[in-house]
Design a protein around this motif. Structure first.
Motif, mmCIF file in Angstrom:
data_model
loop_
_atom_site.group_PDB
_atom_site.id
_atom_site.type_symbol
_atom_site.label_atom_id
_atom_site.label_comp_id
_atom_site.label_asym_id
_atom_site.label_seq_id
_atom_site.Cartn_x
_atom_site.Cartn_y
_atom_site.Cartn_z
ATOM 1 N N LEU A 170 44.104 36.294 43.309
ATOM 2 C CA LEU A 170 44.193 35.450 44.841
ATOM 3 C C LEU A 170 42.111 35.988 45.056
ATOM 4 O O LEU A 170 41.702 37.285 45.458
ATOM 5 N N VAL A 171 41.790 34.690 46.117
ATOM 6 C CA VAL A 171 40.639 34.850 46.076
ATOM 7 C C VAL A 171 40.549 34.758 48.033
ATOM 8 O O VAL A 171 41.262 33.431 48.375
ATOM 9 N N ASP A 172 40.277 35.205 48.675
ATOM 10 C CA ASP A 172 40.863 35.631 49.910
ATOM 11 C C ASP A 172 39.498 34.562 50.235
ATOM 12 O O ASP A 172 38.062 34.424 50.470
ATOM 13 N N HIS A 173 39.836 33.928 51.871
ATOM 14 C CA HIS A 173 39.117 33.287 52.379
ATOM 15 C C HIS A 173 37.890 34.202 53.099
ATOM 16 O O HIS A 173 37.216 35.482 53.281
ATOM 17 N N ASN A 174 36.587 34.065 52.981
ATOM 18 C CA ASN A 174 35.368 34.171 53.118
ATOM 19 C C ASN A 174 34.509 35.120 52.095
ATOM 20 O O ASN A 174 34.494 36.493 52.762
ATOM 21 N N THR A 175 35.097 34.751 51.147
ATOM 22 C CA THR A 175 34.347 36.213 50.469
ATOM 23 C C THR A 175 34.117 34.933 48.791
ATOM 24 O O THR A 175 33.763 34.096 49.159
ATOM 25 N N ILE A 176 32.474 35.978 47.995
ATOM 26 C CA ILE A 176 32.222 35.734 46.989
ATOM 27 C C ILE A 176 32.958 36.387 45.887
ATOM 28 O O ILE A 176 32.436 37.876 46.315
ATOM 29 N N VAL A 177 33.277 35.428 45.283
ATOM 30 C CA VAL A 177 34.035 36.575 43.669
ATOM 31 C C VAL A 177 32.987 36.276 42.347
ATOM 32 O O VAL A 177 33.350 34.884 42.224
ATOM 33 N N GLU A 178 33.086 37.246 42.267
ATOM 34 C CA GLU A 178 32.387 37.347 40.576
ATOM 35 C C GLU A 178 33.296 37.587 39.258
ATOM 36 O O GLU A 178 34.113 38.574 39.486
ATOM 37 N N ILE A 179 33.445 36.595 38.800
ATOM 38 C CA ILE A 179 34.921 36.970 37.715
ATOM 39 C C ILE A 179 34.093 36.615 36.565
ATOM 40 O O ILE A 179 33.797 36.019 35.363
ATOM 41 N N PRO A 180 34.060 38.130 35.594
ATOM 42 C CA PRO A 180 33.409 38.254 34.004
ATOM 43 C C PRO A 180 34.317 38.006 33.079
ATOM 44 O O PRO A 180 35.827 38.959 33.660
ATOM 45 N N ILE A 181 34.059 37.404 32.208
ATOM 46 C CA ILE A 181 35.500 36.333 31.484
ATOM 47 C C ILE A 181 34.856 37.333 30.450
ATOM 48 O O ILE A 181 33.781 37.301 29.664
ATOM 49 N N MET A 300 41.913 36.391 27.003
ATOM 50 C CA MET A 300 40.949 36.706 27.534
ATOM 51 C C MET A 300 41.083 38.047 29.045
ATOM 52 O O MET A 300 42.110 37.921 29.254
ATOM 53 N N SER A 301 39.880 38.537 28.727
ATOM 54 C CA SER A 301 40.098 39.549 29.275
ATOM 55 C C SER A 301 39.315 39.313 30.931
ATOM 56 O O SER A 301 38.085 39.109 30.730
ATOM 57 N N ILE A 302 39.583 39.725 31.952
ATOM 58 C CA ILE A 302 39.557 39.646 33.210
ATOM 59 C C ILE A 302 39.247 40.445 33.959
ATOM 60 O O ILE A 302 40.040 41.373 34.171
ATOM 61 N N THR A 303 37.494 40.042 35.178
ATOM 62 C CA THR A 303 38.469 41.297 35.945
ATOM 63 C C THR A 303 37.232 40.515 37.336
ATOM 64 O O THR A 303 36.482 39.824 37.163
ATOM 65 N N THR A 304 36.982 41.031 38.576
ATOM 66 C CA THR A 304 36.461 40.665 39.720
ATOM 67 C C THR A 304 35.760 41.682 40.603
ATOM 68 O O THR A 304 36.235 42.450 40.535
ATOM 69 N N ASN A 305 35.005 41.398 40.807
ATOM 70 C CA ASN A 305 33.585 41.560 41.908
ATOM 71 C C ASN A 305 33.381 41.482 43.115
ATOM 72 O O ASN A 305 32.959 39.724 43.039
ATOM 73 N N VAL A 306 34.816 41.691 44.397
ATOM 74 C CA VAL A 306 34.357 41.033 45.273
ATOM 75 C C VAL A 306 32.929 41.654 45.961
ATOM 76 O O VAL A 306 32.956 42.584 46.726
ATOM 77 N N ALA A 307 32.412 40.335 46.904
ATOM 78 C CA ALA A 307 31.946 41.047 48.421
ATOM 79 C C ALA A 307 31.714 40.228 49.322
ATOM 80 O O ALA A 307 32.526 38.959 49.084
ATOM 81 N N PRO A 308 31.348 40.320 50.815
ATOM 82 C CA PRO A 308 31.947 39.622 52.009
ATOM 83 C C PRO A 308 30.792 38.529 51.617
ATOM 84 O O PRO A 308 30.225 38.384 51.880
ATOM 85 N N LEU A 309 31.536 37.397 52.382
ATOM 86 C CA LEU A 309 30.905 36.060 52.868
ATOM 87 C C LEU A 309 30.759 36.441 54.401
ATOM 88 O O LEU A 309 30.848 35.963 55.247
ATOM 89 N N ARG A 310 28.704 35.917 54.367
ATOM 90 C CA ARG A 310 28.175 36.399 55.593
ATOM 91 C C ARG A 310 28.277 34.930 56.298
ATOM 92 O O ARG A 310 28.218 33.531 56.203
ATOM 93 N N ARG A 311 29.119 35.197 57.378
ATOM 94 C CA ARG A 311 29.602 33.829 58.331
ATOM 95 C C ARG A 311 27.560 33.667 59.277
ATOM 96 O O ARG A 311 27.211 34.079 59.717
ATOM 97 N N THR A 312 28.539 32.449 59.661
ATOM 98 C CA THR A 312 27.497 31.698 60.922
ATOM 99 C C THR A 312 27.112 32.286 62.207
ATOM 100 O O THR A 312 28.553 32.276 62.464
ATOM 101 N N TYR A 313 26.606 31.761 62.601
ATOM 102 C CA TYR A 313 26.964 32.483 64.594
ATOM 103 C C TYR A 313 26.100 30.728 65.188
ATOM 104 O O TYR A 313 25.204 29.934 64.940
ATOM 105 N N ASN A 314 27.479 30.391 66.549
ATOM 106 C CA ASN A 314 26.643 29.998 67.210
ATOM 107 C C ASN A 314 26.445 28.362 66.773
ATOM 108 O O ASN A 314 25.908 27.789 67.009
ATOM 109 N N ASN A 315 28.086 28.486 65.596
ATOM 110 C CA ASN A 315 28.346 26.627 65.510
ATOM 111 C C ASN A 315 26.181 26.345 64.117
ATOM 112 O O ASN A 315 26.181 25.046 64.274
ATOM 113 N N THR A 316 25.810 27.255 63.626
ATOM 114 C CA THR A 316 24.827 26.646 63.030
ATOM 115 C C THR A 316 25.413 26.614 61.098
ATOM 116 O O THR A 316 26.564 27.033 61.284
ATOM 117 N N VAL A 317 24.360 26.488 60.657
ATOM 118 C CA VAL A 317 24.625 25.193 59.807
ATOM 119 C C VAL A 317 23.950 27.037 58.651
ATOM 120 O O VAL A 317 23.176 28.114 58.987
#
Length: 425
Positions: A170-181, A300-317
């Motif tokens: 399960l991948v949460d919103h606004n995250t970076i998930v690395e999945i080593p297989i 297959m053996s899988i693991t996950t490394n989760v990090a938060p995704l930096r959000r943009t401010y003031n409707n920027t890109v």
């Protein structure tokens, strides 16, 4: 009308689904769809797929081994037992009930380029950007959260989510998930083939093919066929998202939906009044003991490394990276798939010994520790059974009168033919 079409989602195998409409409303919707398709049978599976969002709306960007790719060409939209999914690197033939639709799906699959994983570096990984659906979208969800659901399964297996043996993330919103297989290969020696399957607890390819009566076998495939047989026993038809193209079964329509709902309560075993069920209803709750893993294959053996995704401010890109030019108007997530190590573990099952060798080793261990042998056990049985039997038999058959004038040991002390002195009190 869109709200009424949500009743089609009850054909999915979600265990806690509740009924949306009564039987009369299902009958009216059935007649409406029947007339819409010009008085011919309609495919619930194809309708669910057409109503779901396209894969280009879910997977908006991708990089494969450092090169940008068109995600719309790499992902196929296929209905599964729980939802309509966007599947990457899929190689199973179409399971639509109509021949023309199966031909279109197969042509679409052949046009998709095949990706072969060759590197264990995260810089050369397969990366995708997932974008959530807007709030006004009427997509039906069954999870308590709004996370993206990622399932890893073999290329040729049916894309089921209940019985997958590899992994689900399960991948949460606004995250970076690395999945080593990490793959793990396993094989079996030729001597193991002579052991019955119920003892070695696995099937060889030819044994699995005979069991399912098809060319491909896997544990997930066997569980799928077991569920299909259970549905047919209970309702006389199978849920449309589950039926495979190689199975000659009847597909359930909207009037059959109440029976499928009852089947789910029995199969998943959450009926509070199970003691009121008749004996025939227990046919639906199969245990699938005949389904075993394969003797040769890969897991297959899988693991996950989760990090938060930096959000943009003031409707920027975002200005750099894979998210360049995107905004946070809708929830985003980044998936990175790659091999964990440069090597893979391989195991091989061998037949250590037969029952004769095992008995020989068991006797050798006992003789070493206790001074025993197999002959010792025979002697013990002889003294416990034969000796006592002989003593009882002789005591019953010996009818000679015993002389009371001689001691117990007199016959052994005096030679034969001699009489001893009389004994006096």
């Amino acid at each position: 009308m869109a709200d009424r079409l949500l009743v089609l989602a009850q054909f999915y195998l979600n265990p806690l689904e509740t009924e949306r409409w009564n039987t009369s409303e299902l009958g009216r919707l059935h007649r409406l769809l029947f007339s819409y398709y010009r008085d011919s049978e309609y495919s619930v599976r194809d309708i669910l797929r057409d109503l779901s969002p396209d894969c280009g709306e879910l997977v908006i960007r991708g990089i494969v081994f450092g090169a940008p790719v068109n995600t719309s060409r790499l992902f196929l939209k296929r209905p599964t037992s729980s939802n309509v999914c966007c599947i990457f690197n899929y190689r199973r033939a179409s399971y639509s009930r109509f021949a023309t639709k199966r031909a279109e799906d197969d042509d679409e699959m052949r046009a998709v380029p095949k990706v072969v994983f060759e590197s264990n570096s995260i810089l050369n990984s397969v990366q995708f950007v997932l974008q959530g659906t807007p709030e006004e979208d009427m997509t039906n969800t069954f999870n308590t959260n709004n996370a993206f659901q990622l399932t890893i399964f073999p290329q040729e297996d049916y894309a089921t989510l209940q019985s997958t043996t590899l992994g689900e993330v399960l991948v949460d919103h606004n995250t970076i998930v690395e999945i080593p297989i990490q793959p793990m290969f396993f094989t079996s020696a030729k001597e193991v083939h002579g052991v019955p399957p119920h003892i070695r607890r696995c099937y060889y390819p030819e044994e699995g093919s005979r069991l399912l009566n098809q060319t491909y076998y896997s544990l997930d495939e066997c569980l799928l066929v077991c569920r299909i047989k259970s549905m047919v026993d209970h309702c006389g038809c199978v849920s449309p998202p589950m039926g495979g193209s190689s199975l000659d079964v009847a597909f359930c329509m909207l009037p059959d939906l109440p029976c499928l709902m009852r089947w789910k309560t029995i199969w998943y075993g959450y009926n509070e009044f199970s003691f009121l069920q008749s004996k025939d209803e227990h046919l639906a709750q199969r245990q699938c003991e005949q389904c075993l893993p394969t003797c040769n294959g890969v897991s297959m053996s899988i693991t996950t490394n989760v990090a938060p995704l930096r959000r943009t401010y003031n409707n920027t890109v975002y200005f750099t990276g894979l998210l360049k030019g995107l905004k946070n108007e809708r929830p985003l997530a980044i998936i990175k798939l790659f091999f964990k190590l440069r090597f893979a573990q391989a195991t091989k099952s061998q037949l250590v010994s037969t029952w004769v060798v095992l008995l020989n080793r068991f006797g050798g261990i006992l003789s070493l520790m206790y001074g025993f042998s197999i002959v010792s056990y025979i002697e013990i049985l002889y003294y416990l059974t034969g000796k006592g039997f002989v003593y009882i038999y002789r005591s019953l058959t010996d009818r000679k009168p015993r002389k009371r004038n001689y001691s117990l040991y007199w016959r052994e002390l005096m030679p034969n033919g001699l009489k001893g002195p009389p004994l006096h009190n």
